[in-house]
Design an enzyme around this catalytic site. Structure first.
Site, mmCIF file in Angstrom:
data_model
loop_
_atom_site.group_PDB
_atom_site.id
_atom_site.type_symbol
_atom_site.label_atom_id
_atom_site.label_comp_id
_atom_site.label_asym_id
_atom_site.label_seq_id
_atom_site.Cartn_x
_atom_site.Cartn_y
_atom_site.Cartn_z
ATOM 1 C CD GLU A 1 17.150 -1.678 51.830
ATOM 2 O OE1 GLU A 1 17.412 -0.354 51.713
ATOM 3 O OE2 GLU A 1 17.470 -2.502 53.033
ATOM 4 C CE LYS B 1 18.722 5.478 43.494
ATOM 5 N NZ LYS B 1 19.211 6.930 44.044
ATOM 6 N NE ARG C 1 25.673 5.660 51.233
ATOM 7 C CZ ARG C 1 25.886 4.912 50.670
ATOM 8 N NH1 ARG C 1 25.681 4.865 49.085
ATOM 9 N NH2 ARG C 1 26.000 3.842 50.334
ATOM 10 N NE ARG D 1 26.983 9.613 46.307
ATOM 11 C CZ ARG D 1 26.665 8.867 45.595
ATOM 12 N NH1 ARG D 1 25.085 9.099 45.738
ATOM 13 N NH2 ARG D 1 26.475 9.224 44.793
ATOM 14 C CD GLU E 1 19.718 9.043 50.534
ATOM 15 O OE1 GLU E 1 20.559 8.335 50.538
ATOM 16 O OE2 GLU E 1 19.414 9.693 49.099
ATOM 17 C CG PHE F 1 20.652 2.241 53.823
ATOM 18 C CD1 PHE F 1 21.627 1.473 53.166
ATOM 19 C CD2 PHE F 1 20.110 4.219 53.358
ATOM 20 C CE1 PHE F 1 22.174 2.810 52.650
ATOM 21 C CE2 PHE F 1 20.971 4.409 52.258
ATOM 22 C CZ PHE F 1 22.182 4.273 51.951
ATOM 23 N NE ARG G 1 28.898 3.652 40.183
ATOM 24 C CZ ARG G 1 27.822 4.605 40.862
ATOM 25 N NH1 ARG G 1 26.657 3.827 40.733
ATOM 26 N NH2 ARG G 1 28.056 5.823 40.849
ATOM 27 C CE LYS H 1 22.487 3.548 40.123
ATOM 28 N NZ LYS H 1 23.108 4.716 40.589
HETATM 29 P P1 AMP Z 1 22.861 6.809 42.548
HETATM 30 O O1 AMP Z 1 23.308 8.252 43.540
HETATM 31 O O2 AMP Z 1 21.765 7.135 41.441
HETATM 32 O O3 AMP Z 1 23.533 6.222 42.045
HETATM 33 O O4 AMP Z 1 22.011 6.249 43.756
HETATM 34 C C1 AMP Z 1 22.621 5.466 44.974
HETATM 35 C C2 AMP Z 1 22.445 6.258 45.920
HETATM 36 O O5 AMP Z 1 21.193 5.879 46.651
HETATM 37 C C3 AMP Z 1 23.203 6.166 47.301
HETATM 38 O O6 AMP Z 1 24.456 6.415 47.659
HETATM 39 C C4 AMP Z 1 22.222 6.155 48.147
HETATM 40 O O7 AMP Z 1 22.613 7.764 48.830
HETATM 41 C C5 AMP Z 1 20.602 6.055 48.083
HETATM 42 N N1 AMP Z 1 19.915 5.559 48.561
HETATM 43 C C6 AMP Z 1 18.520 5.691 49.020
HETATM 44 N N2 AMP Z 1 18.293 4.755 49.265
HETATM 45 C C7 AMP Z 1 18.698 3.945 49.684
HETATM 46 C C8 AMP Z 1 18.789 2.784 50.104
HETATM 47 N N3 AMP Z 1 18.047 2.038 50.701
HETATM 48 N N4 AMP Z 1 19.715 1.890 49.966
HETATM 49 C C9 AMP Z 1 20.950 1.717 49.462
HETATM 50 N N5 AMP Z 1 20.756 3.410 48.819
HETATM 51 C C10 AMP Z 1 20.258 4.543 49.521
#
Ligand code: AMP
Length: 568
Positions: A250, A252, A257, A272, A302, A343, A419, A425
């Protein structure tokens, strides 16, 4: 219960760093704890309500100092001085109470319920005279406190108990106390915590060793749960190895969030950090009412900003102020519109979907949404076994101004607050880090009155380690984005210590920072330094527990070395 009994427990818990010993101490305590006093579980985590509840104690260092001053008859300057020496306002309060009790030998009969009642009044106070009322509620407690009680009261007020008890310590203590330490029962307790976000409730049921009741607990619409978090992967190939074939990829999205709850006509939106931001996003309420089928649901999504004219997606920075600003909402809705990309779905029409495989959840999700570009849509997704296809999709996501892609195992459950290794990611190196501000200097010249030259820290376990200093990227004027003034206002209540121009700041405010590269450095405790760090945005939506870790920075440092090797 006498508050002294609880502080005795705190002291016992902080006397060991060993997890198993902590579990032993806590499980014994839980066995004796009456069901009616289950609120003690909140106090053990430094809270006054369940973690889903937004009401937090929220007392600044300055207010604590004023209260200690009033309760002990010591002037504030002396308290500041002691604080600088001892590094813990709780210890300062203890010391001052010791000398005070020697003088007056005041009898004290603080109970846990009295402490809880007074603490619960703090977030309710608003309007004129709030500060004085807060001080008198705190002083009332401090004047009847023993030195040990004063120590933990102040630490509780400041949200830093320092007893080394995490949610998982509590979980294993419940397992030991009420389920004979039977490891097979651990997932039931974990799920109950995940679904309710209420440790007192889980304690009450565990106390009866009622595993069936624990298993039958459900999510409740309107009560936020912690979002599931992703791990990082280094390549598509690696992701296939870890997740199997086929997998879902998907976009990102580069936004923030939003967890969306709907029950009948009532819609609630949470970040979040579990903060309720429904009022800030009236248009999202409309989209949910108009474009989604279902009586009740919880969605994970998101919110992404876009430019109305060019129809191009913007980055998180551009819309971050929408989370904070509580006035002129209509204007902001116009100037900084968001598109909701959904998502995941965790609950639908009375049933939890947490245990259902992702492929089922995403299928349902796509069935109930009426897609409307620039308003609401399911996340862009492909399901494939082809590396090439994902490579193409990844490039497309980046071209569309998104952060990268998420790779998801199709059979995985939704695990709140974890996590997980089944959601990965993938994003290009060197984008940004989320760091916490732990220091600054008072500015001079045209920056007089503002803090500047901010010290940025990452996290290692429960410690914060410095990794750089910066002011770059901050604006002089409030209207232009994140400004010196705004950041100064946010940081001021968290100033711990001042030494001429330099200030030490409690780690509370999270910022996103970009940089040119990472270097080894002996200047900072972390052993690394960011070169040319630059502020990108405030990350009010990110809890301190989720900021960048030293491990992640070290990984990035190694990746960077590999990259340099490739290009040189
Ligand atoms: P990070 O903040 O780098 O740890 O990445 C996780 C965050 O990516 C999540 O908390 C979401 O806010 C965001 N996110 C964006 N697109 C998606 C998606 N398709 N699926 C899950 N999380 C997503």
């Amino acid at each position: 219960m006498l508050y002294s009994k609880l502080t005795e427990l705190y002291t016992q818990l902080s006397s060991t760093t060993k997890r198993l010993e902590k579990i032993e101490i806590l499980s014994k305590f839980f066995k004796k704890l009456d069901e009616k006093e289950s609120y003690i579980l909140y106090l053990l985590e430094g809270n006054i309500y369940p973690s889903y509840d937004e009401r937090k104690i929220g007392i600044s260092n300055q207010l604590a100092i004023k209260s200690i001053s009033k309760a002990t008859g010591t002037n504030q300057k002396k308290i500041q001085e002691l604080w600088r020496k001892m590094g813990d306002l709780g210890e300062v309060s203890k010391k001052l109470t010791e000398t005070k009790t020697q003088r007056t030998l005041a009898s004290h009969t603080l109970t846990t319920i009295k402490v809880l009642e007074n603490l619960r009044k703090l977030p309710e106070l608003i309007g004129k005279g709030t500060i004085d009322k807060k001080i008198s509620l705190i002083t009332e407690l401090l004047t009847s406190a023993s030195p040990e009680e004063a120590l933990y009261l102040v630490r509780t007020l400041l949200g830093d108990l320092r007893i080394g008890v995490q949610e998982s310590t509590i979980k294993y203590s419940l397992l030991k106390a009420f389920f004979n330490d039977d490891k097979e029962k651990e997932p039931s307790i974990q799920r109950a915590i995940d679904k309710t976000n209420d440790l007192a409730k889980v304690f009450e049921i565990s106390k009866k060793s009622d595993i069936k009741k624990l298993d039958s607990l459900e999510l409740e619409v309107g009560k936020p749960i912690k979002a599931m978090l992703a791990q990082k992967t280094i390549s598509i190939k690696q992701a296939f190895k870890d997740l199997g074939k086929p997998l879902a990829a998907e976009y990102k999205y580069d936004g923030f969030r939003l967890l969306i709850h709907k029950k009948g006509d009532k819609i609630t939106l949470f970040t979040r950090r579990l903060e309720n931001v429904t009022k800030q996003f009236p248009e999202v309420e409309r989209y949910i009412q108009n474009n989604l089928k279902g009586k009740s649901f919880i969605l994970d999504s998101e919110a992404v900003g876009y430019d109305k004219k060019t129809k191009k997606y913007t980055d998180f920075q551009a819309i971050s102020q929408r989370i904070r600003r509580k006035h002129n909402i209509k204007k902001l809705e116009e100037s900084l519109p968001v598109e909701i990309n959904i998502f995941d779905i965790l609950y639908y029409n009375g049933k939890s979907l947490l245990d259902k495989p992702f492929k089922e959840r995403t299928k349902l999700l796509r069935k109930i949404i009426k897609k409307e570009p620039f308003k609401i849509a399911p996340s862009k997704m492909i399901i494939t076994s082809s590396e090439k296809e994902i490579e193409k999709f990844y490039k497309e996501a980046l071209k569309n101004n998104q952060e990268g892609i998420m790779l998801k195992n199709l059979d995985a459950e939704y695990k709140p607050g974890r996590r997980v290794g089944h959601m990965l990611k993938l994003k290009p190196n060197k984008k940004d880090f989320d760091l916490v501000i732990t220091g600054a200097e008072w500015g001079t010249g045209k920056r007089k009155g503002w803090l500047s030259s901010f010290t940025l820290s990452c996290k290692k376990g429960n410690k914060f380690l410095e990794i750089g200093k910066s002011s770059t990227g901050l604006k002089e004027k409030k209207e232009e984005g994140l400004s010196y003034e705004e950041l100064t206002d946010l940081l001021k209540p968290h100033i711990e210590e001042q030494n001429e121009r330099a200030v030490k700041i409690s780690p509370k405010i999270v910022v996103a920072v970009t940089y040119q590269d990472i270097q080894k450095s002996s200047n900072y405790e972390s052993g690394l330094a960011l070169r040319f760090p630059r502020f990108v945005a405030l990350r009010e939506d990110k809890p301190i527990s989720e900021i960048t870790t030293l491990e992640e920075l070290e990984e990035e440092f190694i990746d960077q070395k590999k990259e340099n090797y490739k290009y040189n």
